[in-house]
Write a protein that holds these residues in place. Structure first.
Motif, PDB file in Angstrom:
ATOM      1  N   GLY A 295       0.837  -1.187   0.000  1.00  0.00           N
ATOM      2  CA  GLY A 295       0.000   0.000   0.000  1.00  0.00           C
ATOM      3  C   GLY A 295       0.871   1.236   0.000  1.00  0.00           C
ATOM      4  O   GLY A 295       1.987   1.228   0.530  1.00  0.00           O
ATOM      5  N   PRO A 296       0.388   2.327  -0.581  1.00  0.00           N
ATOM      6  CA  PRO A 296       1.181   3.554  -0.632  1.00  0.00           C
ATOM      7  C   PRO A 296       1.163   4.275   0.711  1.00  0.00           C
ATOM      8  O   PRO A 296       0.285   4.026   1.549  1.00  0.00           O
ATOM      9  CB  PRO A 296       0.465   4.376  -1.706  1.00  0.00           C
ATOM     10  CG  PRO A 296      -0.963   3.940  -1.581  1.00  0.00           C
ATOM     11  CD  PRO A 296      -0.915   2.473  -1.249  1.00  0.00           C
ATOM     12  N   ALA A 299      -2.012   5.174   3.222  1.00  0.00           N
ATOM     13  CA  ALA A 299      -3.079   4.170   3.151  1.00  0.00           C
ATOM     14  C   ALA A 299      -3.772   3.992   4.498  1.00  0.00           C
ATOM     15  O   ALA A 299      -4.995   3.826   4.565  1.00  0.00           O
ATOM     16  CB  ALA A 299      -2.517   2.836   2.672  1.00  0.00           C
ATOM     17  N   TYR A 300      -2.992   4.015   5.582  1.00  0.00           N
ATOM     18  CA  TYR A 300      -3.605   3.863   6.906  1.00  0.00           C
ATOM     19  C   TYR A 300      -4.514   5.045   7.240  1.00  0.00           C
ATOM     20  O   TYR A 300      -5.580   4.873   7.835  1.00  0.00           O
ATOM     21  CB  TYR A 300      -2.532   3.720   7.979  1.00  0.00           C
ATOM     22  CG  TYR A 300      -1.831   2.391   7.973  1.00  0.00           C
ATOM     23  CD1 TYR A 300      -2.500   1.221   8.325  1.00  0.00           C
ATOM     24  CD2 TYR A 300      -0.497   2.282   7.604  1.00  0.00           C
ATOM     25  CE1 TYR A 300      -1.858  -0.003   8.321  1.00  0.00           C
ATOM     26  CE2 TYR A 300       0.161   1.060   7.596  1.00  0.00           C
ATOM     27  CZ  TYR A 300      -0.526  -0.069   7.947  1.00  0.00           C
ATOM     28  OH  TYR A 300       0.107  -1.292   7.935  1.00  0.00           O
ATOM     29  N   LEU A 302      -6.172   6.885   5.183  1.00  0.00           N
ATOM     30  CA  LEU A 302      -7.405   6.772   4.399  1.00  0.00           C
ATOM     31  C   LEU A 302      -8.308   5.679   4.964  1.00  0.00           C
ATOM     32  O   LEU A 302      -9.514   5.876   5.135  1.00  0.00           O
ATOM     33  CB  LEU A 302      -7.060   6.480   2.945  1.00  0.00           C
ATOM     34  CG  LEU A 302      -8.239   6.454   1.961  1.00  0.00           C
ATOM     35  CD1 LEU A 302      -8.941   7.804   1.920  1.00  0.00           C
ATOM     36  CD2 LEU A 302      -7.749   6.068   0.571  1.00  0.00           C
ATOM     37  N   ALA A 303      -7.708   4.519   5.269  1.00  0.00           N
ATOM     38  CA  ALA A 303      -8.502   3.408   5.809  1.00  0.00           C
ATOM     39  C   ALA A 303      -9.041   3.717   7.204  1.00  0.00           C
ATOM     40  O   ALA A 303     -10.042   3.135   7.625  1.00  0.00           O
ATOM     41  CB  ALA A 303      -7.654   2.141   5.853  1.00  0.00           C
ATOM     42  N   GLU A 346       3.238   3.906   7.963  1.00  0.00           N
ATOM     43  CA  GLU A 346       2.930   4.491   6.654  1.00  0.00           C
ATOM     44  C   GLU A 346       4.123   4.371   5.704  1.00  0.00           C
ATOM     45  O   GLU A 346       3.955   4.233   4.482  1.00  0.00           O
ATOM     46  CB  GLU A 346       2.537   5.968   6.802  1.00  0.00           C
ATOM     47  CG  GLU A 346       1.206   6.219   7.490  1.00  0.00           C
ATOM     48  CD  GLU A 346       0.001   5.954   6.595  1.00  0.00           C
ATOM     49  OE1 GLU A 346       0.155   5.266   5.566  1.00  0.00           O
ATOM     50  OE2 GLU A 346      -1.095   6.413   6.935  1.00  0.00           O
ATOM     51  N   LYS A 351       1.231  -3.102   4.074  1.00  0.00           N
ATOM     52  CA  LYS A 351       0.128  -2.393   4.711  1.00  0.00           C
ATOM     53  C   LYS A 351      -0.973  -3.385   5.076  1.00  0.00           C
ATOM     54  O   LYS A 351      -1.550  -4.041   4.210  1.00  0.00           O
ATOM     55  CB  LYS A 351      -0.453  -1.328   3.775  1.00  0.00           C
ATOM     56  CG  LYS A 351       0.501  -0.219   3.384  1.00  0.00           C
ATOM     57  CD  LYS A 351       0.752   0.740   4.538  1.00  0.00           C
ATOM     58  CE  LYS A 351       1.439   2.022   4.093  1.00  0.00           C
ATOM     59  NZ  LYS A 351       2.759   1.798   3.455  1.00  0.00           N
TER      60      LYS A 351
END
Length: 575
Positions: A295-296, A299-300, A302-303, A346, A351
């Motif tokens: 994951g870029p 990502a955390y 956003l999630a 991150e 991820k």
């Protein structure tokens, strides 16, 4: 507040919310009882009926089952393969739970996945109570109760509580260490605070949490606590405050707890455990996207709006407060626990959403602290729009689960829909309450929405999704054979859930020729053939095999439809 608002349905909901908080905050005992009820309502539905979730969960459960089958409580194996990725703590907890169930006469205990999930359930409940204990270092009892309830309602904890993996227990250990670290940091002698050093009980909690955390997931609890302590010590210009945690005594306790098994596995594996756990598992996730979980950066974050629902939107609104008050001791500690570890996760290419779960108790505490300081102001530009995110998750679940059930199984989750719609209504009420300045009530209403979502999704919708239950349906075909104890093999489908459900001796085949040889070996035998191997298997025409049935469904791990046909050779058949 207008007269209509004061006397309308929202006002009645807010009075109910206030009454719940007031009743729970009357004493620590009541607060803990309320949190346990909340946790059980959120975590219990579906804990036994949810199929083994590939791939990690059945790997843990199968390895624990093999401990019981072999009596070897040191080595960790999945079938014949050494599973040297995580220490032994969870496996012991699962094996002990299943052994106790067998002693109590529970039928088929070793293949009941719900029993292997009990340690995770206990870990999640403990994490809630420990969040309350940690929050008492920052907030009054009412605020601590609200912070713990906010954490207990988050979707990520709800998911991990019903999965037979390490993460719920890790969250409990990390939260215990955080609560003890908070008392050491806030209790140091400064001009601002003079609470005094933590007592021996708090010191014991810290080091036991570290020791048990190491047995459960290696270095993760020392990583979280050590990173926060390092940041605070740099801020303070000294690490002397850590002496209140009695590190010499603590390290001796840690060694006493963890050294016996680590020494035993080092001797038994010839050191291979450390090479696999550190060299391949941990460093593999640092240097690359382990098991394709890439994951870029970001990502955390956003999630987070889904994983920490329903508190995520309110937590986001607390960010300006945290920045302004970063010089305050309490806020500095919360930020030291959250920010450095979050940034490291991150930056890593691997991820997985549950990696940041141990940070979420501090996020919940920071959110409630900001609320009680008046920082969650709906009049701030954009605040009401951000808070609107609290409605998106229940609406998305209602629509998404209905579409999934219809597309995969041709049914609708009719029993769950009223509850899902009620959760949407409560989330909308939480948004309305926030916009009118009732921030505390808004959080409680959002928590109540989650209290409905979890049983609706896991208790009422999940059983309807039969397409996802590949392994249990294939096991039913095997169990329906007229001969008991059929030897079973799989050609194509290799998910760990099959091994856990069908048995440790499940043979994994690679070709139609291997399937032919397996079927010709004599006795009652069954081969499960995935569709992509059907032509290869058809070449085994010289084997007198009987079609037993066919299962179609959707493989969550692969993210694609799957079809499997079952073929049997019954006793007395001529090869």
């Amino acid at each position: 507040m207008t007269a209509a608002f004061a006397s309308g349905p929202l006002a009645r909901l807010l009075r109910t919310a206030d009454g719940l908080l007031a009743a729970g905050a009357a004493s620590d005992r009541r607060a803990c009882a309320l949190l346990l009820v909340l946790g059980l309502v959120c975590f219990l539905p579906g804990i036994g009926s949810l199929q083994p979730m590939d791939r990690d969960e059945p790997r843990f459960a199968q390895a624990s089952k093999q401990m019981l089958e072999t009596g070897d409580l040191v080595d960790i194996r999945f079938q014949a393969e050494a599973r040297h990725k995580k220490p032994v703590g969870l496996y012991w907890a699962q094996a002990a739970t299943v052994a106790a169930a067998e002693a109590l006469g529970v039928p088929d205990a070793r293949t009941a996945i719900g029993l292997y999930r009990i340690p995770s359930l206990i870990g999640a409940l403990a994490a809630i109570l420990l969040t309350y204990w940690a929050a008492l270092a920052f907030l009054p009892r009412r605020g601590a109760l609200l912070a713990a309830a906010l954490f207990s309602a988050c979707l990520m904890l709800s998911a991990e509580a019903r999965l037979a993996k390490t993460d719920a227990l890790l969250a409990a250990c990390a939260t215990a260490s955080f609560g003890a670290l908070a008392r050491a940091w806030l209790g140091r002698a400064t001009l601002e605070r003079r609470r005094g050093p933590p007592g021996l009980g708090t010191v014991a909690i810290f080091w036991l949490a570290v020791a048990l955390g190491i047995l459960i997931k290696g270095p993760m609890v020392p990583f979280f606590a050590g990173l926060a302590a390092l940041v605070l010590s740099l801020r303070e210009g000294s690490a002397r405050w850590l002496t209140d945690l009695r590190p010499r005594l603590g390290l001796a306790l840690v060694l006493l707890v963890v050294a016996p098994w680590f020494a035993a596995i080092a001797w038994k594996s010839g050191g291979a455990f450390f090479g696999e756990a550190v060299g391949r598992d941990m460093l593999g996730k640092v240097g690359g996207a382990a098991e394709k979980h890439w994951g870029p950066p970001g990502a955390y974050a956003l999630a987070f709006f889904a994983t920490f629902w329903p508190g995520a939107a309110f937590a986001f609104l607390a960010v300006p407060f945290a920045w302004r008050q970063r010089g305050e001791d309490a806020v500095a500690l919360l930020l030291a626990w959250i920010v450095p570890a979050w940034l490291i996760f991150e930056a890593l290419p691997t991820k997985l959403p549950h990696y940041v779960l141990p940070l979420m108790p501090a996020v919940a505490i920071l959110t409630v602290l900001a609320l009680y300081r008046g920082a969650l102001d709906p009049r701030r530009p954009g605040a009401a729009w951000v808070a609107g995110l609290v409605v998106l998750i229940p609406v998305g679940l209602t629509v998404g689960l209905s579409l999934a059930a219809w597309r995969l199984d041709g049914v609708l989750p009719l029993a769950a829909l009223p509850f899902l719609l009620a959760a949407c209504a409560l989330a909308a009420a939480a948004l309305a309450a926030f916009r009118r300045g009732a921030g505390e009530g808004a959080l409680v209403l959002a928590i109540l929405a989650s209290l409905i979502v979890s049983p609706a999704v896991f208790g009422l919708t999940q059983p309807v999704l039969q397409s996802l239950k590949l392994a249990p349906r294939l096991a039913a075909l095997r169990d329906a054979l007229p001969c008991a104890g059929a030897r079973t093999a799989s050609l194509g489908l290799r998910e760990p859930s099959l091994v856990f459900t069908l048995g440790t001796d499940l043979a994994m085949l690679n070709s139609g020729a291997e399937a032919r040889d397996f079927l010709r070996a004599g006795g009652c035998r069954l081969v499960l053939v995935e569709d992509r191997f059907a032509d290869d298997f058809a070449a085994t025409g010289d084997v007198r095999k009987n079609p037993v049935g066919r299962v179609t469904g959707f493989n969550i791990n692969g993210g694609k439809p799957v079809g499997v046909s079952a073929w049997a050779v019954l006793p007395g058949a001529t090869p």
